[in-house]
Design a protein around this motif. Structure first.
Motif, PDB file in Angstrom:
ATOM      1  N   PHE A  73      -1.463  59.922 -31.460  1.00  0.00           N
ATOM      2  CA  PHE A  73      -2.710  59.380 -30.909  1.00  0.00           C
ATOM      3  C   PHE A  73      -2.933  57.961 -31.419  1.00  0.00           C
ATOM      4  O   PHE A  73      -3.291  57.068 -30.653  1.00  0.00           O
ATOM      5  N   TYR A  99      -3.169  65.302 -22.783  1.00  0.00           N
ATOM      6  CA  TYR A  99      -4.228  64.501 -23.392  1.00  0.00           C
ATOM      7  C   TYR A  99      -4.156  63.106 -22.772  1.00  0.00           C
ATOM      8  O   TYR A  99      -3.078  62.636 -22.408  1.00  0.00           O
ATOM      9  N   PHE A 108      -8.918  60.394 -27.458  1.00  0.00           N
ATOM     10  CA  PHE A 108      -8.204  61.169 -26.450  1.00  0.00           C
ATOM     11  C   PHE A 108      -9.046  62.362 -26.022  1.00  0.00           C
ATOM     12  O   PHE A 108      -9.814  62.910 -26.811  1.00  0.00           O
TER      13      PHE A 108
END
Length: 134
Positions: A73, A99, A108
């Motif tokens: 992420f 995601y 996200f």
């Protein structure tokens, strides 16, 4: 480092997405750098680009299998803010979870709906497993 399974899946996903895009507006490519200082192992697995005088990356997809999501992420957020991308997707193919983050978002969220051609990326994955992308 892409495992053979992940590499094959990324190529199949590239093909499946390309079958659904308007080729006058978009092209989909496998593992291209979306910012100049990315090492090849940091390049997203699938990149959708606007076509024109030059290709402009607008959406990226990274595939993973139960790896560290939080680290990915953070990497994806950095790539998104340093590139021309409008959205970045992460697909965990072991858990069948999508995601996404868009340029105007800070975190996200779960989902597979792309802004590009109102494309649902989960449909592309389903077409691979159902062999209907040919």
């Amino acid at each position: 480092d892409l495992s053979p399974r992940r590499k094959l899946f990324a190529r199949l996903l590239t093909h499946a997405i390309s079958r659904l895009l308007d080729h006058k507006k978009y092209d989909v490519l496998y593992e291209i750098p979306v910012i100049s200082d990315l090492k090849i192992e940091q390049c997203p697995d699938v990149v959708i680009c606007k076509t024109g005088e030059r290709l402009v990356p607008v959406s990226a997809i990274e595939l993973l299998s139960n790896e560290d999501l939080s680290e990915l992420f953070n990497i994806a957020k950095k790539i998104l803010t340093s590139s021309t991308l409008d959205e970045f997707f992460i697909y965990n193919y072991d858990m069948d979870e999508w995601y996404y983050i868009r340029r105007n978002m800070t975190q996200f969220e779960k989902g597979s709906a792309s802004l590009i051609n109102e494309l649902d990326l989960s449909v592309c994955v389903d077409s691979i497993f159902n062999h209907s992308y040919y």
